[in-house]
Design an enzyme around this catalytic site. Structure first.
Site, short mmCIF file in Angstrom:
data_model
loop_
_atom_site.label_atom_id
_atom_site.label_comp_id
_atom_site.label_asym_id
_atom_site.label_seq_id
_atom_site.Cartn_x
_atom_site.Cartn_y
_atom_site.Cartn_z
N LEU A 1 0.82 -1.19 0.00
CA LEU A 1 0.00 0.00 0.00
C LEU A 1 0.87 1.26 0.00
O LEU A 1 1.91 1.31 0.66
CB LEU A 1 -0.87 -0.02 1.26
N HIS A 2 0.45 2.26 -0.75
CA HIS A 2 1.11 3.56 -0.76
C HIS A 2 0.11 4.61 -1.20
O HIS A 2 -0.69 4.38 -2.10
CB HIS A 2 2.35 3.56 -1.67
#
Length: 183
Positions: free
Chosen positions: A141-142
């Site tokens: 995730l980013h």
């Protein structure tokens, strides 16, 4: 417009077109998928490997306890950064309460920092969850934070299919990292 018959080969490295095209060769690595993990394992993940490097080399702006802020290697605008949890987690719903809180705090701080350095007029903020939603690295995730300015979309991205960035990533990183300490 120069006729193709007038184009001259220069030392085998390209064709002289009198600057009728702008080149963004750094984008080719992204297009080819270079350094993109082949599976969901942390050892192949660029976000997991970045934190083992020097901040300047990795383009890391700031490090927190749960997350860090890093410039996007293939930015849409100058200052385009990402807030990334250290933990290799794919889905927003899997973040711990501490990770969620620090991700939000880093996003707010990044906005203040970018405004103080560049006077951004607005931001696009978001994350793509899963490959089908457009995530280039879906396993980690980013959250993207893209600064915007009035008139920042013109003929270049629309007709030229490229974005002009007025400074090098290392220079942007230094400006933001220095401002992070005081904002």
């Amino acid at each position: 417009m120069t006729d193709e018959s007038e184009l001259v080969e220069q030392d085998g490295v390209g064709i002289d077109d009198a600057l009728q095209r702008l080149w963004t060769p750094h984008r080719l690595a992204y297009i080819k998928g270079e350094n993109k993990p082949e599976d969901d394992q942390p050892q192949g993940c660029p976000f997991c490997r970045l934190v083992e490097q020097d901040d300047a080399d990795a383009l890391i702006i700031a490090r927190g306890v749960q997350v860090y802020a890093v410039l996007n290697l293939y930015p849409y605008n100058p200052g385009h950064l990402m807030v990334v949890p250290y933990r290799h987690v794919a889905d927003y719903t899997e973040l711990t309460e501490a990770e969620t809180l620090e991700l939000a705090e880093f996003t707010q701080r990044a906005m203040r920092v970018i405004r103080s350095v560049s006077g951004a007029h607005g931001f696009n903020i978001g994350m793509n969850q899963g490959v089908i939603a457009g995530a280039g690295i879906a396993a980690h995730l980013h959250q993207h934070l893209v600064p915007r300015w009035g008139g920042d979309s013109n003929f270049m991205p629309v007709i030229g299919h490229t974005k002009v960035l007025p400074e090098l990533l290392a220079e942007t990183r230094t400006l933001l990292a220095d401002a992070w300490k005081s904002v």
